[in-house]
Design an enzyme around this catalytic site. Structure first.
Site, PDB file in Angstrom:
ATOM      1  N   HIS A 134       0.876  -1.181   0.000  1.00 19.01           N
ATOM      2  CA  HIS A 134       0.000   0.000   0.000  1.00 19.01           C
ATOM      3  C   HIS A 134       0.913   1.231   0.000  1.00 19.01           C
ATOM      4  O   HIS A 134       2.025   1.181   0.551  1.00 19.01           O
ATOM      5  CB  HIS A 134      -0.838  -0.051   1.281  1.00 19.01           C
ATOM      6  CG  HIS A 134      -1.912   0.972   1.391  1.00 19.01           C
ATOM      7  ND1 HIS A 134      -1.658   2.282   1.729  1.00 19.01           N
ATOM      8  CD2 HIS A 134      -3.254   0.889   1.237  1.00 19.01           C
ATOM      9  CE1 HIS A 134      -2.805   2.952   1.782  1.00 19.01           C
ATOM     10  NE2 HIS A 134      -3.786   2.128   1.484  1.00 19.01           N
ATOM     11  N   ASP A 211       3.251  -4.452   8.095  1.00 16.15           N
ATOM     12  CA  ASP A 211       2.016  -3.694   7.950  1.00 16.15           C
ATOM     13  C   ASP A 211       0.874  -4.702   8.115  1.00 16.15           C
ATOM     14  O   ASP A 211       0.595  -5.501   7.225  1.00 16.15           O
ATOM     15  CB  ASP A 211       2.000  -3.037   6.560  1.00 16.15           C
ATOM     16  CG  ASP A 211       0.684  -2.340   6.252  1.00 16.15           C
ATOM     17  OD1 ASP A 211      -0.285  -2.517   7.027  1.00 16.15           O
ATOM     18  OD2 ASP A 211       0.613  -1.631   5.235  1.00 16.15           O
ATOM     19  N   GLN A 214      -4.297  -5.296   6.895  1.00 12.13           N
ATOM     20  CA  GLN A 214      -5.245  -6.250   6.308  1.00 12.13           C
ATOM     21  C   GLN A 214      -5.165  -7.628   6.955  1.00 12.13           C
ATOM     22  O   GLN A 214      -5.951  -8.512   6.614  1.00 12.13           O
ATOM     23  CB  GLN A 214      -4.996  -6.389   4.793  1.00 12.13           C
ATOM     24  CG  GLN A 214      -5.196  -5.114   4.015  1.00 12.13           C
ATOM     25  CD  GLN A 214      -6.660  -4.690   3.929  1.00 12.13           C
ATOM     26  OE1 GLN A 214      -7.576  -5.491   4.119  1.00 12.13           O
ATOM     27  NE2 GLN A 214      -6.895  -3.414   3.672  1.00 12.13           N
ATOM     28  N   LYS A 237     -10.315  -0.925  10.337  1.00 12.00           N
ATOM     29  CA  LYS A 237     -10.419  -2.158   9.536  1.00 12.00           C
ATOM     30  C   LYS A 237     -10.659  -3.362  10.447  1.00 12.00           C
ATOM     31  O   LYS A 237     -10.933  -4.459   9.990  1.00 12.00           O
ATOM     32  CB  LYS A 237      -9.142  -2.362   8.723  1.00 12.00           C
ATOM     33  CG  LYS A 237      -8.914  -1.279   7.672  1.00 12.00           C
ATOM     34  CD  LYS A 237      -7.698  -1.578   6.848  1.00 12.00           C
ATOM     35  CE  LYS A 237      -7.185  -0.368   6.104  1.00 12.00           C
ATOM     36  NZ  LYS A 237      -7.975  -0.012   4.931  1.00 12.00           N
TER      37      LYS A 237
HETATM   38  C1  LIG Z   1      -2.175  -2.879   3.646  1.00 13.29           C
HETATM   39  C2  LIG Z   1      -2.573  -1.496   4.059  1.00 13.29           C
HETATM   40  N1  LIG Z   1      -1.669  -0.689   4.640  1.00 13.29           N
HETATM   41  C3  LIG Z   1      -1.969   0.540   5.041  1.00 13.29           C
HETATM   42  C4  LIG Z   1      -3.222   1.055   4.873  1.00 13.29           C
HETATM   43  C5  LIG Z   1      -3.506   2.442   5.342  1.00 13.29           C
HETATM   44  O1  LIG Z   1      -4.392   2.408   6.419  1.00 13.29           O
HETATM   45  P1  LIG Z   1      -4.971   3.754   7.039  1.00 13.29           P
HETATM   46  O2  LIG Z   1      -5.520   4.544   5.885  1.00 13.29           O
HETATM   47  O3  LIG Z   1      -6.023   3.291   7.984  1.00 13.29           O
HETATM   48  O4  LIG Z   1      -3.844   4.452   7.712  1.00 13.29           O
HETATM   49  C6  LIG Z   1      -4.193   0.288   4.257  1.00 13.29           C
HETATM   50  C7  LIG Z   1      -5.540   0.820   4.002  1.00 13.29           C
HETATM   51  O5  LIG Z   1      -6.233   0.410   3.104  1.00 13.29           O
HETATM   52  C8  LIG Z   1      -3.869  -1.032   3.849  1.00 13.29           C
HETATM   53  O6  LIG Z   1      -4.768  -1.821   3.264  1.00 13.29           O
END
Ligand SMILES: Cc1ncc(COP(=O)(O)O)c(C=O)c1O
Length: 417
Positions: A134, A211, A214, A237
């Site tokens: 991401h 990270d 997910q 999430k």
């Molecule tokens: C794998 C992953 N990392 C990071 C994020 C970023 O999360 P946030 O926008 O809640 O900080 C997301 C959000 O979709 C994600 O799916």
């Protein structure tokens, strides 16, 4: 019994999905005149009554600022807030609440770590990420690389959407300082084999960040067993409120890192000559924190703790199996991400159709999916697509909803054929 009826029976007996759905009031509404089918859980999951009630009760009965110790309400708020931190510690199996830092979410947590590790980096150093990250796990590292002269290097992905382990092995070298990879891909659903990668990285003295944005909606990670230095996730999430997330970090590293933001709470003593920092975890929590949100996240984790986890995982696997089975019923549909080990996330394209048209037409039928680049542009480039359509399932989705998705996709495909 057919495979489908076995799956259906398994879902209904071990895991009473109808009862669970009653815990999520938002799911019982109509959207565009149709019962809502919410399949955008990867973007943000819905909240059970337990979370709504915990936050409501917090505001009705105990709201005040925390850590001030001046009166009873303040003590109650502090106890609820710190109780939630303990709930998160237990969820992650971290050794101490000193290692649990509240952030605004995954994004802020990664920015915090990147800034905190910047003083360790110099020109020529390498930060290993992967091609399936991401943007939240790419851009903060690029910003730090720009400041320090370090380089962000992506591990390649196979066409099936798995990490290319040969690429990992060839890129992990004496210049590598940090390995920052996603536990589970938001686009592909791939569950990465993170434990052996961390082990290899650690053997070379490389710091590791996972990270978990997910991963946590589907699994309960054990940060001590994984051995990672940092683990990050977002509450929203994980069926909790927006505006809060978690950084787990090993205490020794957090001690060595400089603070991220300055202000109240994060200091021990301030003077114009010299300011000193508060102890962990407060050193990284400048300003009044998101108190009700922490309480809400704690309630979400407690709610999940009351579910039968093996049954929940089996029910999710049945959803994905059913979706995979139905792909062949939509002419021209192609799944992007066919890794062996996946969470119930399905990215796809349909020949001749733009993903955003698929999303709009499904929405008219009450079905919510996500379309676009999913904040993973390098991965879209790898697959040569501008974006995909993505259905992401949660434990409260039903096999009937999977069937409804595919009936709707067949309709959409016919309309454009
Ligand atoms: C794998 C992953 N990392 C990071 C994020 C970023 O999360 P946030 O926008 O809640 O900080 C997301 C959000 O979709 C994600 O799916």
């Amino acid at each position: 019994m057919t495979d489908l009826s076995v799956a259906r029976t398994a879902q209904q007996s071990a895991f009473d999905v109808d009862a669970i759905r009653r815990d999520f009031p938002i799911l019982s509404q109509q959207v565009n005149g149709k019962p809502l089918v919410y399949l955008d859980n990867g973007a943000s999951a819905q909240k059970p009554v337990a979370v709504l009630n915990a936050m409501d009760r917090y505001y009705r009965e105990m709201h005040s600022n925390v850590h001030r110790g001046a009166h009873t309400l303040g003590d109650r708020a502090t106890a609820a807030f710190e109780g939630a931190r303990e709930t998160v510690r237990d969820f992650l199996n971290a050794g101490s609440t000193r290692e649990i830092i509240w952030t605004r979410g995954t994004t802020e947590a990664i920015n915090l770590v990147a800034n905190g590790l910047a003083p360790r980096l110099k020109a020529g150093d390498e930060i290993l990420v992967s091609h399936m990250e991401h943007h939240a796990n790419i851009v903060p590292w690029q910003m730090i690389a720009e400041r320090t002269g370090a380089k962000v290097v992506p591990i390649q992905v196979t066409p099936e959407g798995e990490l290319d382990l040969d690429s990992f092995n060839s890129l992990l070298n004496e210049r590598t300082r940090i390995l920052a990879i996603t536990h589970v891909s938001n686009v592909l659903g791939t569950v990465n084999p993170v434990a052996p990668l961390i082990e290899q990285a650690k053997a070379r003295g490389v710091l590791t960040l996972l990270d978990g944005a997910q991963a946590v909606p589907h699994y309960r990670p054990d940060v001590q067993a994984l051995g990672c230095d940092f683990y990050v996730f977002s509450s929203h999430k994980l069926f909790g409120p927006t505006g809060i997330g978690v950084l787990y970090g090993k205490a020794q590293l957090l001690e060595e890192m400089p603070p991220y933001q300055g202000g109240g709470e994060m200091i021990e003593r301030v003077s114009f000559d010299r300011t000193t920092w508060n102890t962990l975890p407060y050193k990284f929590e400048a300003g009044t924190p998101a108190i009700a949100e922490a309480v809400g996240l704690g309630a979400a984790i407690e709610y999940l703790g009351r579910l039968n986890r093996p049954a929940m995982e089996a029910a999710e696997a049945a959803l994905l199996a059913r979706a995979n089975e139905l792909v062949a019923t939509v002419p021209g549909m192609e799944v992007i991400g066919t890794a062996k080990h996946k969470v119930p996330v399905m990215s796809f394209k349909i020949a001749g159709l733009h993903p955003s048209d698929i999303g709009t037409l499904l929405d008219q039928q009450g079905i919510a999916i996500r379309t676009g680049h999913h904040c993973a542009m390098p991965l879209m480039d790898f697959y040569g697509v501008p974006g995909t359509a993505r259905a992401s399932f949660a434990f409260y989705n039903t096999l009937d909803e999977v069937d409804q998705l595919f009936t709707a996709l067949q309709k959409v495909q016919r309309l454009f054929a």
